[in-house]
Scaffold this motif. Sequence first.
Motif, PDB file in Angstrom:
ATOM      1  N   VAL A 189      -5.278   5.067  11.384  1.00 10.85           N
ATOM      2  CA  VAL A 189      -6.096   3.929  10.956  1.00 10.85           C
ATOM      3  C   VAL A 189      -7.371   4.444  10.310  1.00 10.85           C
ATOM      4  O   VAL A 189      -8.074   5.274  10.883  1.00 10.85           O
ATOM      5  CB  VAL A 189      -6.469   3.019  12.146  1.00 10.85           C
ATOM      6  CG1 VAL A 189      -7.337   1.858  11.681  1.00 10.85           C
ATOM      7  CG2 VAL A 189      -5.216   2.492  12.833  1.00 10.85           C
ATOM      8  N   ASP A 198     -11.051   3.416   9.035  1.00 13.75           N
ATOM      9  CA  ASP A 198     -12.107   2.408   9.104  1.00 13.75           C
ATOM     10  C   ASP A 198     -11.636   1.087   9.693  1.00 13.75           C
ATOM     11  O   ASP A 198     -12.127   0.022   9.297  1.00 13.75           O
ATOM     12  CB  ASP A 198     -12.716   2.166   7.711  1.00 13.75           C
ATOM     13  CG  ASP A 198     -13.609   3.328   7.280  1.00 13.75           C
ATOM     14  OD1 ASP A 198     -14.013   4.109   8.152  1.00 13.75           O
ATOM     15  OD2 ASP A 198     -13.885   3.452   6.073  1.00 13.75           O
ATOM     16  N   ARG A 199     -10.712   1.154  10.612  1.00 11.25           N
ATOM     17  CA  ARG A 199     -10.160  -0.043  11.245  1.00 11.25           C
ATOM     18  C   ARG A 199      -9.689  -1.073  10.220  1.00 11.25           C
ATOM     19  O   ARG A 199      -9.769  -2.284  10.428  1.00 11.25           O
ATOM     20  CB  ARG A 199     -11.193  -0.698  12.184  1.00 11.25           C
ATOM     21  CG  ARG A 199     -11.422   0.071  13.447  1.00 11.25           C
ATOM     22  CD  ARG A 199     -10.245  -0.033  14.398  1.00 11.25           C
ATOM     23  NE  ARG A 199     -10.329   0.936  15.469  1.00 11.25           N
ATOM     24  CZ  ARG A 199     -10.665   0.639  16.731  1.00 11.25           C
ATOM     25  NH1 ARG A 199     -10.925  -0.597  17.061  1.00 11.25           N
ATOM     26  NH2 ARG A 199     -10.691   1.582  17.645  1.00 11.25           N
ATOM     27  N   ARG A 200      -9.186  -0.577   9.085  1.00 11.73           N
ATOM     28  CA  ARG A 200      -8.873  -1.474   7.987  1.00 11.73           C
ATOM     29  C   ARG A 200      -7.504  -1.199   7.388  1.00 11.73           C
ATOM     30  O   ARG A 200      -6.797  -2.116   7.033  1.00 11.73           O
ATOM     31  CB  ARG A 200      -9.945  -1.252   6.904  1.00 11.73           C
ATOM     32  CG  ARG A 200     -10.376  -2.489   6.229  1.00 11.73           C
ATOM     33  CD  ARG A 200     -11.637  -2.247   5.463  1.00 11.73           C
ATOM     34  NE  ARG A 200     -11.410  -2.539   4.061  1.00 11.73           N
ATOM     35  CZ  ARG A 200     -11.092  -3.724   3.575  1.00 11.73           C
ATOM     36  NH1 ARG A 200     -10.936  -4.765   4.369  1.00 11.73           N
ATOM     37  NH2 ARG A 200     -10.927  -3.905   2.288  1.00 11.73           N
ATOM     38  N   ILE A 201      -7.162   0.083   7.260  1.00 17.04           N
ATOM     39  CA  ILE A 201      -5.903   0.440   6.625  1.00 17.04           C
ATOM     40  C   ILE A 201      -5.129   1.314   7.602  1.00 17.04           C
ATOM     41  O   ILE A 201      -5.687   2.241   8.182  1.00 17.04           O
ATOM     42  CB  ILE A 201      -6.119   1.250   5.331  1.00 17.04           C
ATOM     43  CG1 ILE A 201      -7.393   0.807   4.609  1.00 17.04           C
ATOM     44  CG2 ILE A 201      -4.907   1.132   4.428  1.00 17.04           C
ATOM     45  CD1 ILE A 201      -7.783   1.760   3.506  1.00 17.04           C
ATOM     46  N   ALA A 202      -3.860   1.020   7.730  1.00 13.03           N
ATOM     47  CA  ALA A 202      -3.067   1.739   8.719  1.00 13.03           C
ATOM     48  C   ALA A 202      -1.784   2.270   8.108  1.00 13.03           C
ATOM     49  O   ALA A 202      -1.258   1.698   7.154  1.00 13.03           O
ATOM     50  CB  ALA A 202      -2.720   0.808   9.879  1.00 13.03           C
ATOM     51  N   ARG A 207     -20.567   6.837   2.409  1.00  8.73           N
ATOM     52  CA  ARG A 207     -20.076   6.355   3.699  1.00  8.73           C
ATOM     53  C   ARG A 207     -18.921   7.228   4.191  1.00  8.73           C
ATOM     54  O   ARG A 207     -17.951   7.442   3.489  1.00  8.73           O
ATOM     55  CB  ARG A 207     -19.642   4.895   3.611  1.00  8.73           C
ATOM     56  CG  ARG A 207     -20.821   3.927   3.766  1.00  8.73           C
ATOM     57  CD  ARG A 207     -20.327   2.504   3.953  1.00  8.73           C
ATOM     58  NE  ARG A 207     -19.269   2.448   4.939  1.00  8.73           N
ATOM     59  CZ  ARG A 207     -18.261   1.576   4.921  1.00  8.73           C
ATOM     60  NH1 ARG A 207     -18.173   0.711   3.973  1.00  8.73           N
ATOM     61  NH2 ARG A 207     -17.336   1.600   5.859  1.00  8.73           N
ATOM     62  N   ARG A 265     -11.967   4.786  -1.707  1.00  7.11           N
ATOM     63  CA  ARG A 265     -12.336   3.799  -2.738  1.00  7.11           C
ATOM     64  C   ARG A 265     -12.942   2.565  -2.092  1.00  7.11           C
ATOM     65  O   ARG A 265     -13.857   1.953  -2.627  1.00  7.11           O
ATOM     66  CB  ARG A 265     -11.098   3.369  -3.533  1.00  7.11           C
ATOM     67  CG  ARG A 265     -10.665   4.356  -4.603  1.00  7.11           C
ATOM     68  CD  ARG A 265      -9.674   3.702  -5.560  1.00  7.11           C
ATOM     69  NE  ARG A 265      -8.480   3.194  -4.890  1.00  7.11           N
ATOM     70  CZ  ARG A 265      -7.396   3.918  -4.653  1.00  7.11           C
ATOM     71  NH1 ARG A 265      -7.344   5.196  -5.009  1.00  7.11           N
ATOM     72  NH2 ARG A 265      -6.354   3.390  -4.051  1.00  7.11           N
ATOM     73  N   ASP A 266     -12.407   2.224  -0.937  1.00  3.11           N
ATOM     74  CA  ASP A 266     -12.866   1.027  -0.251  1.00  3.11           C
ATOM     75  C   ASP A 266     -14.263   1.225   0.326  1.00  3.11           C
ATOM     76  O   ASP A 266     -15.129   0.347   0.235  1.00  3.11           O
ATOM     77  CB  ASP A 266     -11.858   0.756   0.880  1.00  3.11           C
ATOM     78  CG  ASP A 266     -12.006  -0.622   1.459  1.00  3.11           C
ATOM     79  OD1 ASP A 266     -12.081  -1.579   0.653  1.00  3.11           O
ATOM     80  OD2 ASP A 266     -12.037  -0.753   2.682  1.00  3.11           O
ATOM     81  N   ALA A 298      -7.269   5.577  -0.640  1.00  2.00           N
ATOM     82  CA  ALA A 298      -7.488   4.128  -0.571  1.00  2.00           C
ATOM     83  C   ALA A 298      -8.713   3.817   0.290  1.00  2.00           C
ATOM     84  O   ALA A 298      -9.550   2.979  -0.055  1.00  2.00           O
ATOM     85  CB  ALA A 298      -6.248   3.434  -0.003  1.00  2.00           C
ATOM     86  N   GLN A 322      -2.744   9.322  -0.012  1.00  2.96           N
ATOM     87  CA  GLN A 322      -2.992   7.974  -0.524  1.00  2.96           C
ATOM     88  C   GLN A 322      -3.821   7.153   0.463  1.00  2.96           C
ATOM     89  O   GLN A 322      -4.678   6.357   0.070  1.00  2.96           O
ATOM     90  CB  GLN A 322      -1.663   7.269  -0.810  1.00  2.96           C
ATOM     91  CG  GLN A 322      -0.926   7.865  -2.002  1.00  2.96           C
ATOM     92  CD  GLN A 322       0.559   7.587  -1.942  1.00  2.96           C
ATOM     93  OE1 GLN A 322       0.996   6.625  -1.323  1.00  2.96           O
ATOM     94  NE2 GLN A 322       1.343   8.435  -2.589  1.00  2.96           N
ATOM     95  N   LEU A 323      -3.552   7.356   1.744  1.00  4.31           N
ATOM     96  CA  LEU A 323      -4.336   6.648   2.767  1.00  4.31           C
ATOM     97  C   LEU A 323      -5.813   7.028   2.658  1.00  4.31           C
ATOM     98  O   LEU A 323      -6.698   6.166   2.656  1.00  4.31           O
ATOM     99  CB  LEU A 323      -3.796   7.003   4.162  1.00  4.31           C
ATOM    100  CG  LEU A 323      -4.542   6.397   5.360  1.00  4.31           C
ATOM    101  CD1 LEU A 323      -4.315   4.896   5.437  1.00  4.31           C
ATOM    102  CD2 LEU A 323      -4.101   7.053   6.673  1.00  4.31           C
ATOM    103  N   VAL A 372       1.566  10.558   1.434  1.00  9.69           N
ATOM    104  CA  VAL A 372       1.189   9.216   1.900  1.00  9.69           C
ATOM    105  C   VAL A 372      -0.176   9.277   2.598  1.00  9.69           C
ATOM    106  O   VAL A 372      -1.013   8.387   2.436  1.00  9.69           O
ATOM    107  CB  VAL A 372       2.272   8.618   2.826  1.00  9.69           C
ATOM    108  CG1 VAL A 372       1.780   7.327   3.479  1.00  9.69           C
ATOM    109  CG2 VAL A 372       3.558   8.368   2.049  1.00  9.69           C
TER     110      VAL A 372
END
Lengths: 247, 247
Positions: free
Chosen positions: A197, A199-203, A9, A222-223, A219, A215-216, A212
């Motif tokens: 942002v 996947d409209r999930r992590i910001a 994905r 992995r999601d 994260a 890491q974004l 950082v």
Amino acid sequence: MTTTLSPVRTLNVEIWSDIACPWCYIGKRRFATALADFPHRDHVEVTWRSYELSPHTPVGPGRPEMDALAELKGIPRDRVRQMFTQVTAVAAGEGLAYDFDRALAVNTFAAHRLVHLARSTGGAELAERTLEALFSAHFEHGADLGDDETLVRLVSDAGLDADEVRASLAGDLGADAVRADEDEARALGVTGVPFFVVDRRIAVSGAQPADVFTQLLEAGWRDANPLQTLATADPDAAACVDDSCAI
Amino acid sequence: MTTTLSPVRTLNVEIWSDIACPWCYIGKRRFATALADFPHRDHVEVTWRSYELSPHTPVGPGRPEMDALAELKGIPRDRVRQMFTQVTAVAAGEGLAYDFDRALAVNTFAAHRLVHLARSTGGAELAERTLEALFSAHFEHGADLGDDETLVRLVSDAGLDADEVRASLAGDLGADAVRADEDEARALGVTGVPFFVVDRRIAVSGAQPADVFTQLLEAGWRDANPLQTLATADPDAAACVDDSCAI
């Protein structure tokens, strides 16, 4: 025997920024640093989204940033100069040569429209190149982004068709797209830029250090792409769950 | 360094409809259009719920819709024909070939029971396929949904077991589920169908344009899966919130 894995994905990264935002250009460089080292970078799509910090700045020729800040905001010139020096130093650390002696405050709506024109004609890559040209012209070369012919020259150098750009500026092409980006920012609760942002999930907000952004991306990855267990594996194969394992 | 995200929360969409409701089938198509383009469609669960617009229609063979409306409702035949023409044109715009010359008014209770039977044996996908078959048969092919053997043929073509369907029709399997759906509709204040509810939180009524369903999905998504801020990000990272940002 075949085993079917879910397809990889793609990560969708959206970045809201304003061309007149000095921390946005710095954040763009730092994000690019993280992305260049990200092992799955070929599965990352970046969409630059529009945000105007100062939508009420008059349309037309720019005025010196110094005057705009000192006169409109009432900030003492010495203080403004001090801040210019500070952000210029941070920008230099990212390889950017900010030149606030020449920078011109402008309404950025038309420039944002051209980034959308670039995306609709040449996809994400042309949009990025166009935005990059506008940022550089504004912060490094004192270009007046309030002047239509300057915009035409800059973005046609970036790869857009000059006649198409002129026609777009004369009409309102891209205006709805800019406003849609700004509406989405509001809906997501964005109050400042740059704003990143996944996947409209992590910001994350702001010109964070590159690690950082790493890491974004990690994260988000992995999601979007959690480990998949090989379907043909024996779920009861011997494994240790504690130190009585040798048994 | 690790970052833990909350798991993605699935959207639960419930749609109350009646198989004898021409706007429900049209609404079903429009919702499907929105869902097909929704980026998080893999995290959307749709539950079709039962609603009878005319529970007092006699059980048994259908009678022509025209006669039912003209004789039972006392609507002049010219006016009925006009209504049929209008809704047929709208349906055609969604790729549906309504044929009111052949459509038969029936009590839809048994048909609704079979949608519940489909869900309990084959999950949401089989329920959807069964409902789709019933809608199409009723509005496009003049099928008599008041006839048990017609129902058996239609829903076994959709994937249900014919013997199981016959046994269900002879007994009262699914009857409680239909009534429970209708009780819930009343409790939610539903007075017409189709009626769309996301996470028992956001609703729209009627065969809205597809872009309204897109907005419904987006609003539900933002609500169920708000942006999470990367825990390791610096909350004070430089960002611009207005045009004095250079500072």
